[in-house]
Design an enzyme around this catalytic site. Structure first.
Site, PDB file in Angstrom:
ATOM      1  CB  SER A  27       7.121 -56.758   0.812  1.00 41.47           C
ATOM      2  OG  SER A  27       5.887 -56.896   0.583  1.00 41.47           O
ATOM      3  N   PRO A  28       6.166 -54.756  -1.418  1.00 41.91           N
ATOM      4  CG  PRO A  28       4.331 -55.181  -2.848  1.00 41.91           C
ATOM      5  CD  PRO A  28       5.555 -55.708  -2.225  1.00 41.91           C
ATOM      6  CB  CYS A  71      -0.185 -49.274   2.194  1.00 41.24           C
ATOM      7  SG  CYS A  71      -0.996 -50.428   0.833  1.00 41.24           S
ATOM      8  CD  GLN A 112       1.109 -55.199  -4.494  1.00 46.23           C
ATOM      9  OE1 GLN A 112       0.474 -54.443  -3.700  1.00 46.23           O
ATOM     10  NE2 GLN A 112       1.580 -56.214  -4.546  1.00 46.23           N
ATOM     11  CE1 TYR A 143      -7.253 -54.055   0.239  1.00 50.21           C
ATOM     12  CE2 TYR A 143      -5.012 -55.062  -0.567  1.00 50.21           C
ATOM     13  CZ  TYR A 143      -5.634 -53.926   0.464  1.00 50.21           C
ATOM     14  OH  TYR A 143      -5.092 -53.725   1.813  1.00 50.21           O
ATOM     15  NE  ARG A 200       2.436 -59.783  -2.087  1.00 52.00           N
ATOM     16  CZ  ARG A 200       3.169 -59.179  -1.176  1.00 52.00           C
ATOM     17  NH1 ARG A 200       2.509 -58.213  -0.455  1.00 52.00           N
ATOM     18  NH2 ARG A 200       4.463 -59.392  -0.987  1.00 52.00           N
ATOM     19  CG  LEU A 204       6.026 -63.327  10.494  1.00 47.39           C
ATOM     20  CD1 LEU A 204       5.292 -64.474  11.439  1.00 47.39           C
ATOM     21  CD2 LEU A 204       6.670 -62.493  11.419  1.00 47.39           C
ATOM     22  NE  ARG A 209       3.931 -55.527  10.319  1.00 46.71           N
ATOM     23  CZ  ARG A 209       3.067 -56.076   9.625  1.00 46.71           C
ATOM     24  NH1 ARG A 209       3.347 -56.961   8.589  1.00 46.71           N
ATOM     25  NH2 ARG A 209       1.773 -55.608   9.778  1.00 46.71           N
TER      26      ARG A 209
END
Length: 371
Positions: free
Chosen positions: A23-24, A26, A102, A184, A232, A303, A326
């Site tokens: 995943s992208p 930050c 992204q 966003y 996304r 998750l 994560r």
């Protein structure tokens, strides 16, 4: 039995060896929007093939005003482009994964400190800048009140996305994803909780979709026909009278008609009052609903931790890909380990082949070659 997780999939001219995506994420570690050695380390480790077939670069902002923090990545200058090309060239030299970028704009959620420093809005002394949004409504009490965008502002942001897409092509990315979620800018236009405009970009669902659809159409036209482009979404605001999964299905159908290749179904982050029932795979129902109703490939995220869980999601028709953030940080060799568990094979970068189970039979006596 053939594993769905390890069944190759093709989007336009891009074929991926498995269905796992990094995943992208930050990193809050750029300088004036430009990547540096940290990004070589961060993206380089995922590029070796151990985490997934596709590695997404962090959300990269199409202008400096659209950054979340002063340390966020951007793609709006020659220096930004050259710095990221150095990173991706390095990853391709030593790795085997494909790479996606992204692109986003933070809107009213910009001009903040990085999360590790509290994530609160910047003061003037800290370098705060003017934020923009569909309406002059702050994210929360104590946050900057954004300036409501004019139609000229809207046209400029669309042009900035197009410029960033063209830079992504020059860098050599395999895929581009536009960020329409997580509270966003585009999400702010979509949700009736943040968009109170009285013109053609506000009010009805059709009008609230307009900015995102126009932006996607312009970006898609600037991107090579044989390369995929996805979106996304936050599929739900998790708030009464907010953006819903039913709205997301409508948007997904419209995006598909414009050439969108997949929907990455996340959720939330528009408003701090949200109530999210966190649990393993809690966002998978959004991916499943959008995939079924809009007839478009989807990415499940949130998750997803184990190989069996990922396999069940994919084999059950709930998504076409799984995306780890994560989980990828915790175990950058996740897909290699999943391959052992499911009796499959995943790509290894040449310099990592000495650790392949077939080369360590004493450590892996039960290693199974795929049928």
């Amino acid at each position: 039995m053939t594993s769905t997780l390890f069944t190759p999939i093709t989007l336009r001219g891009l074929t991926l060896a498995n269905r796992a995506i990094v995943s992208p994420m930050c990193q809050y570690n750029s300088n004036e929007g430009s990547a540096n050695d940290w990004h070589i380390l961060q993206l380089g480790q995922f590029s070796l093939g151990g985490t997934g077939a596709l590695v997404m670069t962090e959300s990269t902002h199409v202008n400096l005003q659209g950054r979340i923090t002063l340390k966020c990545a951007a793609m709006c200058s020659d220096a930004n482009e050259a710095a990221m090309k150095r990173v991706i060239d390095f990853c391709r030299q030593y790795g085997v994964a494909k790479h996606g970028l992204q692109l986003g704009h933070a809107g009213r959620k910009g001009s903040t400190l990085p999360p590790a420093l509290g994530g609160k809005p910047l003061s003037g002394e800290q370098g705060a800048w003017e934020t923009v949004a569909p309406s002059a409504i702050s994210y929360d009490e104590g946050w900057h009140v954004p300036r409501a965008m004019t139609e000229a502002d809207i046209e400029q942001v669309k042009a900035d996305f197009v410029s960033a897409v063209r830079r992504a092509e020059r860098i050599g990315y395999d895929l581009v994803e536009l960020h329409f979620g997580h509270g966003y800018l585009v999400h702010q236009f979509l949700s009736p909780l943040s968009n109170k405009r009285k013109d053609g970009y506000g009010g009805s669902l059709e009008n609230r979709l307009r900015f995102g659809l126009e932006l996607f159409a312009a970006a898609r036209a600037a991107w090579p026909e044989d390369k995929p482009m996805g979106v996304r979404l936050s599929a739900s605001d998790w708030l009464e009278n907010g953006w819903s999964v039913e709205d997301s299905i409508v948007l997904a159908k419209e995006l598909k008609a414009l050439g969108c290749d997949y929907i990455d179904a996340s959720s939330g982050a528009l408003h701090p009052a949200q109530k999210i029932p966190l649990a393993l795979g809690y966002q998978v129902p959004f991916s499943e609903a959008i995939r079924k109703e809009a007839q478009i490939p989807t990415v499940a995220v949130g998750l997803i931790t184990s190989a069996r869980q990922a396999e069940d999601i994919l084999a059950g028709g709930k998504a076409d890909f799984v995306c780890l953030a994560r989980g990828a940080m915790w175990n950058p060799r996740w897909i290699w380990h999943a391959a052992e568990e499911l009796g499959a094979e995943a790509p290894y970068a040449p310099r990592t082949m000495p650790c392949h189970p077939s080369n360590r039979p004493a450590a892996f006596p039960n290693h199974r070659k795929p049928s």
